[in-house]
Design an enzyme around this catalytic site. Structure first.
Site, mmCIF file in Angstrom:
data_model
loop_
_atom_site.group_PDB
_atom_site.id
_atom_site.type_symbol
_atom_site.label_atom_id
_atom_site.label_comp_id
_atom_site.label_asym_id
_atom_site.label_seq_id
_atom_site.Cartn_x
_atom_site.Cartn_y
_atom_site.Cartn_z
ATOM 1 C CG LEU A 43 -2.181 -0.818 0.991
ATOM 2 C CD1 LEU A 43 -2.972 -1.175 2.319
ATOM 3 C CD2 LEU A 43 -3.073 -0.358 -0.106
ATOM 4 C CB ALA A 44 3.887 2.201 1.795
ATOM 5 N NE ARG A 330 -4.303 -4.799 16.820
ATOM 6 C CZ ARG A 330 -4.287 -4.632 15.401
ATOM 7 N NH1 ARG A 330 -2.888 -4.664 14.955
ATOM 8 N NH2 ARG A 330 -5.352 -4.689 14.662
HETATM 9 C C1 LIG Z 1 -2.555 -10.696 8.555
HETATM 10 C C2 LIG Z 1 -2.450 -9.088 8.603
HETATM 11 C C3 LIG Z 1 -3.592 -8.487 8.885
HETATM 12 C C4 LIG Z 1 -3.529 -7.059 8.746
HETATM 13 N N1 LIG Z 1 -4.659 -6.430 8.971
HETATM 14 C C5 LIG Z 1 -4.649 -5.000 9.281
HETATM 15 C C6 LIG Z 1 -5.939 -4.145 9.040
HETATM 16 O O1 LIG Z 1 -6.629 -4.792 9.202
HETATM 17 N N2 LIG Z 1 -5.623 -2.939 9.198
HETATM 18 C C7 LIG Z 1 -4.208 -2.326 9.312
HETATM 19 O O2 LIG Z 1 -3.966 -1.052 9.296
HETATM 20 N N3 LIG Z 1 -3.217 -3.053 9.260
HETATM 21 C C8 LIG Z 1 -3.215 -4.307 9.150
HETATM 22 N N4 LIG Z 1 -2.040 -4.946 9.042
HETATM 23 C C9 LIG Z 1 -0.913 -4.444 8.994
HETATM 24 C C10 LIG Z 1 -0.556 -3.775 7.508
HETATM 25 O O3 LIG Z 1 -1.198 -4.709 6.696
HETATM 26 C C11 LIG Z 1 0.760 -3.661 7.073
HETATM 27 O O4 LIG Z 1 1.436 -3.025 7.927
HETATM 28 C C12 LIG Z 1 0.898 -2.918 5.596
HETATM 29 O O5 LIG Z 1 0.172 -3.611 4.899
HETATM 30 C C13 LIG Z 1 2.361 -2.809 5.392
HETATM 31 O O6 LIG Z 1 2.073 -2.141 4.121
HETATM 32 P P1 LIG Z 1 3.835 -1.482 3.311
HETATM 33 O O7 LIG Z 1 3.167 -1.280 2.065
HETATM 34 O O8 LIG Z 1 4.372 -0.765 4.224
HETATM 35 O O9 LIG Z 1 4.501 -3.012 3.245
HETATM 36 P P2 LIG Z 1 4.133 -4.444 2.279
HETATM 37 O O10 LIG Z 1 2.580 -4.526 2.157
HETATM 38 O O11 LIG Z 1 4.638 -5.502 3.395
HETATM 39 O O12 LIG Z 1 4.929 -4.225 1.117
HETATM 40 C C14 LIG Z 1 6.326 -4.605 1.072
HETATM 41 C C15 LIG Z 1 6.692 -4.412 -0.229
HETATM 42 O O13 LIG Z 1 8.036 -4.306 -0.284
HETATM 43 C C16 LIG Z 1 8.543 -5.175 -1.366
HETATM 44 N N5 LIG Z 1 9.921 -5.679 -0.877
HETATM 45 C C17 LIG Z 1 10.472 -5.967 0.303
HETATM 46 N N6 LIG Z 1 11.726 -6.079 0.474
HETATM 47 C C18 LIG Z 1 12.100 -5.939 -1.130
HETATM 48 C C19 LIG Z 1 13.253 -6.100 -1.599
HETATM 49 N N7 LIG Z 1 14.376 -6.329 -1.090
HETATM 50 N N8 LIG Z 1 13.344 -5.779 -2.911
HETATM 51 C C20 LIG Z 1 12.193 -5.471 -3.666
HETATM 52 N N9 LIG Z 1 11.041 -5.598 -3.145
HETATM 53 C C21 LIG Z 1 11.112 -5.636 -1.769
HETATM 54 C C22 LIG Z 1 7.482 -6.429 -1.446
HETATM 55 O O14 LIG Z 1 7.467 -7.273 -2.701
HETATM 56 C C23 LIG Z 1 6.371 -5.590 -1.500
HETATM 57 O O15 LIG Z 1 5.888 -5.180 -2.562
HETATM 58 C C24 LIG Z 1 -2.213 -6.529 8.914
HETATM 59 C C25 LIG Z 1 -1.131 -7.370 8.808
HETATM 60 C C26 LIG Z 1 -1.346 -8.748 8.773
HETATM 61 C C27 LIG Z 1 0.057 -9.419 8.781
#
Ligand SMILES: Cc1cc2nc3c(=O)[nH]c(=O)nc-3n(C[C@H](O)[C@H](O)[C@H](O)COP(=O)(O)OP(=O)(O)OC[C@H]3O[C@@H](n4cnc5c(N)ncnc54)[C@H](O)[C@@H]3O)c2cc1C
Length: 637
Positions: A43-44, A330
């Site tokens: 999402l970020a 939590r």
């Molecule tokens: C089961 C579960 C349920 C959840 N439910 C909720 C909820 O209901 N509400 C809420 O607010 N939060 C919830 N969370 C937390 C939330 O989902 C996450 O904190 C959030 O989605 C993280 O988003 P992000 O974009 O930071 O990272 P991520 O979605 O983890 O994305 C990481 C990205 O980085 C890429 N990546 C990583 N390392 C590398 C690398 N070295 N090279 C290339 N690409 C790389 C991956 O391919 C991916 O595209 C939940 C978490 C879990 C585990």
């Protein structure tokens, strides 16, 4: 070193608006001359890459998945917070800000959290405009439910699939830009190093996961959106591939790692069932709106739940925290569950479980309403446990879920390395020592849609650093380091798959740096981690070759990083001689077992600087100033 978070001056409500007015702008014709790397398309990352491209920048986006939309964000079940006050139940920007600051045990920056609460309302509008199918009331208005740590209903949701629906929105926006040629997408590509040129982050080194090709990429700025490091514990609710590599390697290139010991343990996960598991499954916190948590009053009571009469049940969250009851935050709910299980009152195999019971809700609302609200979560539970939660209570237990630590960033979301921006779960900001439910999605999207697109422009407009050529020695050296570490992994040629070491590390961390920690347990972990690491480098085996699809190699690199990073986590936990949020040091608790903060000595962010192999890292601090809220003892009673 005292770190400066660059918080703008002025009244809290006006800081972000004033700051935006003062940020330098890049004129539209110049935007297309700048090239930005975004690593991660959760999402970020997806929201940031799409927004930056929409503004006119050239973007290269990377993820290790086969499609950007498979990021771990897709797993988010419960919802996303926003201070819309649709329910007219007393919510406001201020209240969301206050709940978040308090939930994080006063270990986050006031100004960041206030801004997050402010932009939360825009996120919902943005997502609705993208077509995200949030749940609606009968009359068509967006529905809300409540989540832990809040007494108002401010959580927007799409059944139990909120993350998936939000990601489809961000992914569509990203695809539009890929189609227009503004984003060049690199799926199945892993970032293995950061390139720093004259003190500025100016590129990355990647490995193509299909062909093994190592590539250099240069840019004017680099954004890491690579998620959290909860999988250091081996078992967690995170996607199996989530890891620390990108942020840890940036740390080794000079970016500070902040608060690595802050891990969130989620109270409602399906208990561990045996040695065969590689991950744990979350049951969304939203279930605690209608499910009641209990254990038998008597120790070792093994009767089936329907044979334990009402007066012999302990609804311990309702008893201990009457104001918030089952919706206690939590960290509080997790520790309460641990406490009753430690007393020998846990249920299910091994006694590591508590009941989450819907019988009251089914009686009160009818089975159809419960099915409507939570049906897909109930189905998931039944598939995994072979028990029917409509008939018997779910069994749940706390598990590692989210990491509040991450690379240190200032108010502009820029790390201490100029040109390196870090967003979403990968940075340390906004949640302090504990994250309230439904706030991670809010933060990831706030960063990507509404904050970074402004602040990165300021860096680009002011920076005099040109985009470097990939033939520069910094790129050559970083590529050579990546090749050398791959060769080293193949060179071990031992007997055991890398998972053996990862599992051992995870168990050690869970036991000694998990739901509670003490000086003795942390010192023990700090002694044991180097031993596991040493064995890894003698006994691990990486099969296959470097120039092909090789998941053994991918895992080996990530486990090698976890084996170093775990030491930093324990060190951070050891140095923080207080209890706060998810960091519970047994020596620092009140008589009734609640966390005892030490504001005098620890009201700060701890940010670690890497000083080279074998050298102890250096701890810097950013003092946290609370000008607008009073530091109070957290109480949910
Ligand atoms: C089961 C579960 C349920 C959840 N439910 C909720 C909820 O209901 N509400 C809420 O607010 N939060 C919830 N969370 C937390 C939330 O989902 C996450 O904190 C959030 O989605 C993280 O988003 P992000 O974009 O930071 O990272 P991520 O979605 O983890 O994305 C990481 C990205 O980085 C890429 N990546 C990583 N390392 C590398 C690398 N070295 N090279 C290339 N690409 C790389 C991956 O391919 C991916 O595209 C939940 C978490 C879990 C585990």
């Amino acid at each position: 070193m005292i770190l400066d978070g660059h918080v703008p001056a002025g009244p809290l409500e006006q800081k972000w608006d004033r700051h935006r007015n003062e940020l330098a702008l890049v004129n539209p014709a110049n935007k297309r001359k700048f090239h930005i790397i975004v690593v991660g398309t959760g999402l970020a990352g997806a929201s940031a890459a799409a927004s930056l491209a929409e503004l006119g920048y050239q973007v290269s986006a990377f993820c290790f998945h086969d499609s950007p939309r498979r990021a771990h964000s897709i797993a988010a079940q419960g919802g996303i917070n926003a201070a819309k006050n649709y329910q007219n139940d007393g919510d406001s920007v201020w209240r969301l800000f206050y709940d978040t600051i308090k939930g994080g045990d006063f270990r986050s920056r006031e100004a960041n959290v206030y801004r997050l609460a402010q932009v939360s309302v825009n996120i919902i509008d943005q997502c609705v405009a993208q077509g995200v199918p949030f749940a609606r009331e009968y009359g068509g208005l967006l529905a809300n439910r409540s989540f832990g740590g809040a007494q108002v209903s401010r959580t927007f949701y799409a059944r139990g699939q909120t993350g998936q629906q939000l990601l489809l929105g961000a992914y569509s926006a990203l695809c539009r830009q890929i189609g227009l040629g503004q984003v060049k997408m690199y799926p199945r590509t892993e970032m293995l190093d950061l390139v720093v040129v004259e003190g500025h982050a100016k590129g990355i080194i990647t490995r193509n996961l299909r062909t093994g090709e190592i590539q250099r990429h240069a840019a004017d700025a680099v954004v890491l959106a690579t998620g959290g490091y909860g999988n250091v514990f081996y078992l967690s609710t995170n996607a199996v591939n989530s890891n620390v590599t990108a942020t840890y390697r940036a740390y080794k290139r000079g970016a500070f790692f902040a608060n690595p010991c802050f891990t969130q343990i989620h109270p409602t996960c399906i208990p561990v069932s045996g040695d065969h598991q590689s991950k744990l499954t979350l049951m969304s916190e939203s279930l605690r709106n209608d499910g009641r948590v209990w254990v038998p009053k008597k120790k070792g009571d093994t009767r089936p739940p329907d044979q334990i009469p009402e007066e012999e049940r302990d609804y311990f969250l309702e008893r201990m925290y009457p104001s918030y009851g089952n919706l206690a935050p939590r960290d509080i709910a997790s520790r309460a569950a641990k406490r009753v299980c430690d007393e020998g009152r846990g249920v299910g195999p091994g006694g590591l479980g508590v009941y989450l019971d819907f019988s009251d809700a089914i009686r009160r609302l009818g089975i159809e309403v419960v099915r409507e609200r939570y049906g897909n979560l109930f189905d998931m539970y039944r598939e995994i446990t072979d028990e029917d939660p409509y008939k018997v209570p779910m069994r749940i237990y706390p598990a590692v879920h989210y990491t509040m630590g991450g690379l240190w960033v200032d108010y502009n979301l820029m790390s201490n390395l100029p040109g390196l921006f870090v967003i979403g779960e990968a940075n340390f900001s906004d949640h302090g020592a504990n994250r309230l439910g439904a706030s991670a999605l809010m933060q990831g999207l706030a960063d990507g849609y509404f904050i970074l697109p402004y602040t990165i422009g300021d860096y680009l407009a002011r920076s005099k650093q040109p985009r470097p050529d990939v033939d520069r020695p910094e790129f050559r050296d970083a590529e050579a380091a990546v090749r050398a570490s791959i060769e080293r992994l193949f060179g071990i040629n031992g007997k055991h798959p890398v998972d053996v070491f990862h599992r051992e590390l995870g168990k050690l961390l869970w036991d000694h740096c998990g739901m509670s920690r003490s000086e003795a347990s942390l010192r023990h972990a700090l002694q044991e981690i180097p031993k596991i690491r040493e064995r890894f480098w003698k006994e691990a085996r990486v099969t296959g070759g470097p120039e092909e699809i090789n998941q053994a190699l991918e895992r080996a690199g990530r486990v090698a990083d976890f084996l170093e990073f775990a030491e930093l986590m324990c060190l951070d936990a050891l140095e923080r001689r207080e209890s706060c949020g998810g960091h519970f040091r047994e020596e620092f608790q009140t008589e009734d077992g609640e966390a005892q903060r030490d504001d005098e000595n620890f009201c700060h962010v701890a940010a670690w600087e890497y000083r080279g192999p074998g050298e102890p890292p250096v701890r810097h601090i950013e003092p946290l100033r609370f000008e607008f809220v009073k530091l109070t003892t957290r109480s949910y009673k």
